[in-house]
Design an enzyme around this catalytic site. Structure first.
Site, PDB file in Angstrom:
ATOM      1  N   THR A   1     -14.977  -2.193  12.606  1.00  0.00           N
ATOM      2  CA  THR A   1     -14.215  -1.667  13.741  1.00  0.00           C
ATOM      3  C   THR A   1     -14.554  -2.486  14.977  1.00  0.00           C
ATOM      4  OG1 THR A   1     -14.298   0.546  12.805  1.00  0.00           O
ATOM      5  CG2 THR A   1     -13.831   0.406  15.151  1.00  0.00           C
TER       6      THR A   1
ATOM      7  N   TYR B   1     -14.136   9.236   1.340  1.00  0.00           N
ATOM      8  CA  TYR B   1     -15.319   8.990   2.179  1.00  0.00           C
ATOM      9  C   TYR B   1     -14.917   9.225   3.637  1.00  0.00           C
ATOM     10  CZ  TYR B   1     -14.224   4.480   4.358  1.00  0.00           C
ATOM     11  OH  TYR B   1     -13.697   3.488   5.131  1.00  0.00           O
TER      12      TYR B   1
ATOM     13  N   TYR C   1      -0.329   4.102  -2.404  1.00  0.00           N
ATOM     14  CA  TYR C   1      -0.670   5.451  -1.938  1.00  0.00           C
ATOM     15  C   TYR C   1       0.241   6.515  -2.565  1.00  0.00           C
ATOM     16  CZ  TYR C   1      -3.762   3.212   1.442  1.00  0.00           C
ATOM     17  OH  TYR C   1      -4.763   2.482   2.029  1.00  0.00           O
TER      18      TYR C   1
ATOM     19  N   ARG D   1       0.816  -1.229   0.000  1.00  0.00           N
ATOM     20  CA  ARG D   1       0.000   0.000   0.000  1.00  0.00           C
ATOM     21  C   ARG D   1       0.844   1.270   0.000  1.00  0.00           C
ATOM     22  NH1 ARG D   1      -3.520  -3.285   2.603  1.00  0.00           N
ATOM     23  NH2 ARG D   1      -5.627  -3.286   1.787  1.00  0.00           N
TER      24      ARG D   1
END
Lengths: 273, 84
Positions: free
Chosen positions: A234, A91, A69, A65
């Protein structure tokens, strides 16, 4: 003409959470780069501006990542450098548990390009409202799950412990879209050093669209290993103990109170000439 | 704008949509298909997805890296060396 970058949050629930200024930035941008959580939100965004470029194409399972990114940051900044008014729409909140916006703004500023961030309603905001948790009541600790596992942390079991990105627990590769039961068992074993086996924990997901219910599955801590976890799940661990008074500090404060009372209630001084 | 997206926005941003009668009335007057109306009434996200042929695919959401190894970016503003 100088380009600019504004990173905005669109909130968690499509249509309900976006701020007027974020909406205005999106509508007025030359180019909008986007990272949305679902197809409906992506489509919604695409109808707010004629040039919306989805950054999803940079994701690949197994790809680190950090690379993904950095590629996203470069895609965003390449348009700012050529003078475009660029918006990067994420978001939730663009600066909470999302490093692309922070990296892009930091790099833009180093290149003396104007870059700012507009907040959005985050998953954390929704969590407090949906689960009825006041983080001020007994305190609240937040950690990224893998980071929580990789480093020694002081766990306060009298406060809420909230572990984000629990589906990726223990991923060192930075390339997985989820980790398996063996990784989760390590997390559970770590938590069992502090919490009872049957301690009730909550799997939480904010709703992304109006017809989607939020998730608040209550399970025993040990059941976490077999639970269905999505990337946006979560783990909320309520306190299992009471706050312990800090006697040493309380004594110090009592001494100050006593001293202040003496001054306030002491005999009035008269000036004798 | 896509009618379904408009409806989802309305449902999410109009407090009156918590009232079943108001919601039904809005859905009945919205220019959406029967399948979409049914999916919206029954909270059936998968069926709703099937009604939108060009719904973008989302494979991953942005996450925080547990160890942000992003190298500090440094730029040399002036590389000329001044000798005094």
């Amino acid at each position: 003409m100088s380009g600019s970058l504004v990173c905005v949050g669109t909130g968690m629930t499509l249509g309900a959470h976006i701020s007027p200024i974020a909406k205005s930035h999106i509508e007025q941008a030359d180019i909008v780069f986007s990272l949305m959580a679902n197809g409906f939100a992506q489509k919604w965004l695409e109808e707010m501006n004629t040039d919306v470029r989805c950054l999803q194409k940079f994701y690949l399972e197994g790809k680190n990542r950090n690379i993904t990114y950095n590629e996203m940051v470069e895609a965003i900044l390449s348009q700012v450098r050529v003078g475009k008014k660029v918006v990067a729409a994420f978001y939730g909140h663009p600066g909470v548990f999302a490093c692309v916006s922070h990296r892009a703004i930091k790099k833009a500023k180093l290149e003396e390009l104007p870059a700012t961030m507009e907040p959005g309603i985050s998953a954390e905001d929704c969590l407090y409202a949906d689960l009825g948790i006041d983080p001020g009541k007994t305190g609240c600790m937040h950690y990224e799950t893998s980071q929580f596992m990789f480093y020694k942390r002081n766990i306060d079991t009298s406060a809420h412990l909230i572990l984000w990105q629990v589906a990726l627990a223990g991923d060192k590769s930075l390339g997985k879209f989820s980790t398996g039961k063996a990784y989760r068992q390590v997390l559970v074993d770590l938590l069992l050093e502090h919490y009872p086996r049957d301690h009730q924990v909550i799997l939480y997901q904010a709703k992304g669209i109006a017809i989607e219910p939020m998730r608040d599955d209550k399970i025993a801590l040990t059941d976490l290993v077999d639970a269905e976890l999505l990337m946006q799940t979560t783990l909320v661990i309520p306190p299992c103990g009471k706050m312990q008074p800090n006697e040493a500090i309380l004594e110090k404060l009592a001494a100050i109170d006593k001293k202040e009372d003496r001054i306030k209630n002491g005999p009035a001084l008269t000036l004798v000439l | 704008m896509s009618k379904v997206i408009e409806v989802l926005m309305e449902m999410a941003s109009n407090a009156e949509m918590g009232n079943k009668q108001s919601l039904d009335a809005m859905l009945a007057s919205a220019n959406i298909t029967e399948a979409q109306e049914l999916a919206l009434k029954t909270n059936d996200i998968d069926s709703l997805k099937e009604t939108i042929h060009d719904l973008p695919q989302i494979k991953c959401i942005p996450i925080l890296l547990p160890e942000d190894n992003y190298e500090e970016i440094t730029i040399v503003v002036n590389s000329e060396v001044a000798n005094f």
